[in-house]
Design an enzyme around this catalytic site. Structure first.
Site, PDB file in Angstrom:
ATOM      1  N   GLY A  53      10.455  12.082   6.798  1.00  0.00           N
ATOM      2  CA  GLY A  53      10.570  12.989   5.661  1.00  0.00           C
ATOM      3  C   GLY A  53      11.881  13.737   5.733  1.00  0.00           C
ATOM      4  O   GLY A  53      12.499  13.817   6.802  1.00  0.00           O
ATOM      5  N   TYR A  82      10.119  12.280  11.146  1.00  0.00           N
ATOM      6  CA  TYR A  82       9.468  13.571  10.913  1.00  0.00           C
ATOM      7  C   TYR A  82       8.053  13.550  11.487  1.00  0.00           C
ATOM      8  O   TYR A  82       7.590  14.532  12.082  1.00  0.00           O
ATOM      9  CB  TYR A  82       9.420  13.843   9.405  1.00  0.00           C
ATOM     10  CG  TYR A  82       8.807  15.181   9.040  1.00  0.00           C
ATOM     11  CD1 TYR A  82       9.601  16.319   8.916  1.00  0.00           C
ATOM     12  CD2 TYR A  82       7.438  15.305   8.803  1.00  0.00           C
ATOM     13  CE1 TYR A  82       9.039  17.548   8.586  1.00  0.00           C
ATOM     14  CE2 TYR A  82       6.871  16.528   8.471  1.00  0.00           C
ATOM     15  CZ  TYR A  82       7.677  17.643   8.358  1.00  0.00           C
ATOM     16  OH  TYR A  82       7.124  18.852   8.037  1.00  0.00           O
ATOM     17  N   GLY A 222       5.488 -10.844 -19.703  1.00  0.00           N
ATOM     18  CA  GLY A 222       6.052 -10.451 -18.408  1.00  0.00           C
ATOM     19  C   GLY A 222       5.041 -10.655 -17.279  1.00  0.00           C
ATOM     20  O   GLY A 222       3.866 -10.948 -17.534  1.00  0.00           O
ATOM     21  N   ASP A 224       3.550  -8.630 -14.925  1.00  0.00           N
ATOM     22  CA  ASP A 224       2.398  -7.753 -14.683  1.00  0.00           C
ATOM     23  C   ASP A 224       1.303  -7.948 -15.724  1.00  0.00           C
ATOM     24  O   ASP A 224       0.129  -8.079 -15.382  1.00  0.00           O
ATOM     25  CB  ASP A 224       2.831  -6.278 -14.678  1.00  0.00           C
ATOM     26  CG  ASP A 224       4.003  -6.032 -13.753  1.00  0.00           C
ATOM     27  OD1 ASP A 224       4.236  -6.883 -12.876  1.00  0.00           O
ATOM     28  OD2 ASP A 224       4.686  -5.012 -13.922  1.00  0.00           O
ATOM     29  N   LYS A 362       4.829  -5.278  -6.449  1.00  0.00           N
ATOM     30  CA  LYS A 362       5.240  -6.382  -7.340  1.00  0.00           C
ATOM     31  C   LYS A 362       5.120  -7.755  -6.667  1.00  0.00           C
ATOM     32  O   LYS A 362       4.617  -8.701  -7.266  1.00  0.00           O
ATOM     33  CB  LYS A 362       6.689  -6.145  -7.770  1.00  0.00           C
ATOM     34  CG  LYS A 362       7.180  -7.076  -8.851  1.00  0.00           C
ATOM     35  CD  LYS A 362       6.936  -6.437 -10.171  1.00  0.00           C
ATOM     36  CE  LYS A 362       7.448  -7.234 -11.333  1.00  0.00           C
ATOM     37  NZ  LYS A 362       7.216  -6.507 -12.586  1.00  0.00           N
TER      38      LYS A 362
END
Ligand code: XMP
Length: 506
Positions: A53, A82, A222, A224, A362
């Site tokens: 972080g 972190y 597309g 998706d 994806k």
């Protein structure tokens, strides 16, 4: 649909957090991200990873961790950067600002016999990105790895609680995957995240959520929306896939999409709204205004066609979900701008929206699509923006200009496919510049439009580089364009990186 993770990754805001989740999934473990405040919602994971972080653990309002709760789960913990400093501090050690910020490559020298670094070289390149250092370890902790100067960069805080100062999830850390694999060997669970079995879980989850209702979804051709529609179809739900032809599609695209779905056994409803869209943006040349009008009309046309919605399915992916969560649930920051308009938020409030792909990245959506037999050319199509050719014709959009771009784009893309460049390029298209220039055609003076070709590579669309297409290929393309596309007399190749340019022209 809520599927419990095998590994919970707690997100302290590092730019690499999503990568940790991906690496764990690639290793076969279903990992999910949670904010530090969501610790009580993580279920019963078999392992916990604390991300890096940007903050310093000594900041008064730095993100904190409920360590007793984590310890009560009794599972192996890995703190990265972190995460390591936080573990060290919470266990009673000391963390102080380093004298220099350490960014970039370093060498890891594992201590002999360390389980976390088993099978690794004596010296291995790692990627650092931090400014604080653990200056004192808590009682019982030991150093298990140092950098080339002997400074501790990896610690073991208890039997199965480790902290590492470097990022194993980035490819610059040469043996980062071995570190992840070694951590996973401490985890008392098998790698179970495989798309073929996950697919069954998804289908089952969809059936349960849908519970016999009719599902409406928008499809564009597309990746998706196609995978989403096929998933719903495979789940056997009553489906109405709606495709809006906004008049800003590419050459032959509507017929192609209809045929593609036909081959997948899905009948789509095509709404021909081209004239309405062109009328809505007639005379508008301000890019944001153009986008707004296209976006608003899309929602109107879609809901007119959908009529009474029993259930709406959206192709929202995991990165969109993470993005909205980490930015404080501010829905307006979501990238896929059609996904969170008021109409959809209202439906969501009524429990009428499902997002079956919301657990997936994806590349996992592509893998799922492959397992359904969706052809490669659909799964690896270049991205195409929602406002379509509208953002590839800067300035006023007219039917004449759209025809030029359609013809030109079809030629450019055909050449890229024939030469094998299409799959090496992340996105490519033709745009029409809003200028006319002088040329000579035959013996006549011409005064016609100028065309721009753009081909870029990118990882996540946030940055992009232009592609060095071979000059002989560019010559071939430009010859054909100038000889066969009416209305242009000049072709430019766009050599702008993003930033400062964007991928699209508007
Ligand atoms: P820019 O032009 O912002 O594009 O560099 C980055 C990526 O996003 C796509 N893009 C969009 N996709 N709706 C979408 O679904 C949009 O309004 C939109 N605008 C840009 C663009 O094609 C590129 O892949």
């Amino acid at each position: 649909m809520d599927i419990s993770p095998q590994i919970a990754v707690i997100d302290f805001g590092s730019q690499y957090t999503q990568l940790i989740v991906r690496r764990l999934r690639e290793a076969g473990y279903f990992a999910k991200l949670f904010l530090p405040g969501e610790l009580r919602q993580i279920g019963a994971p078999r392992g916990i990873v604390l991300s890096g972080g940007p903050r310093s653990v000594s900041d008064p309002d730095a993100p904190d961790l409920d360590l007793p709760f984590v310890e009560s789960l009794g599972v192996p913990v890995l703190g990265v950067c972190y995460g390591m400093q936080l573990l060290n501090k919470k266990h009673g050690g000391k963390v102080e600002p380093g004298t220099t910020r350490e960014y970039g490559p370093a060498q890891l020298r594992p201590e002999p016999g360390s389980v976390l670094f088993e099978g690794m070289s004596e010296s291995s390149r790692i990627w650092m990105s931090h400014s604080d250092t653990c200056t004192e370890l808590p009682e019982g902790a030991e150093v298990v790895g140092r950098n080339e100067e002997g400074v501790p960069v990896a610690i073991r805080l208890s039997e199965s609680c480790y902290g590492i100062q470097f990022h194993p999830e980035v490819t610059h850390s040469e043996e980062g995957n071995t570190v992840i694999q070694n951590y996973l060997r401490l985890v008392d669970d098998e790698p179970r995240f495989r798309m073929d079995s996950f697919k069954e879980q998804l289908i089952e989850g969809v059936r349960e959520e849908v519970a016999g209702r009719e599902v409406v979804c928008g499809v564009s051709g597309g990746v998706d929306s196609t995978v989403l529609a096929v998933l719903l179809h495979e789940a056997g739900v009553k489906l109405r896939p709606i495709y809006i032809d906004n008049g800003l599609m590419r050459k032959g695209e509507t017929a192609e999409v209809r045929a593609q779905f036909g081959e997948l056994g899905i009948d789509i409803e095509v709404v021909d709204a081209g004239a309405r869209f062109l009328a809505a943006i007639a005379g508008v040349d301000e890019p944001e205004e153009k986008r707004r009008r296209i976006g608003d009309l899309f929602v109107d046309v879609f809901f007119e066609a959908a009529d009474e919605v029993e259930l709406l399915a959206q192709g929202t992916l995991y990165p969109d979900v993470i993005e909205s969560a980490t930015s404080g649930s501010d829905a307006s920051t979501i990238k896929t701008h059609h996904n969170r308009v008021q109409r959809i938020l209202d439906l969501q409030a009524q429990g009428k929206v499902i997002e079956p792909l919301a657990e997936l990245f994806k590349d996992e959506v592509r893998e799922l699509g492959e397992s359904f037999g969706i052809p490669h050319e659909i799964l690896y199509r270049h991205p195409f923006p929602g406002p379509g050719l509208g953002v590839r014709v800067p300035g006023e959009v007219t039917a004449e200009k759209l025809d030029i771009v359609r013809e030109a784009d079809a030629i450019f893309i055909r050449h890229l496919k024939e030469s094998g460049w299409y799959d090496k390029v992340w996105q490519a298209y033709c745009g029409l510049l809003p200028i006319k220039t002088v040329g000579v055609k035959g013996d006549e003076r011409s005064y016609e439009w100028a065309l721009a070709l753009r081909a870029v590579v990118s990882e996540d669309a946030m940055t992009a580089d232009w592609v060095e297409l071979p000059p002989e290929l560019l010559r071939k393309i430009s010859n054909e364009l100038l000889n066969s596309v009416a209305g242009i007399n000049r072709v430019f190749y766009d050599v702008s990186t993003k930033p400062p340019a964007s991928i699209e022209l508007e």
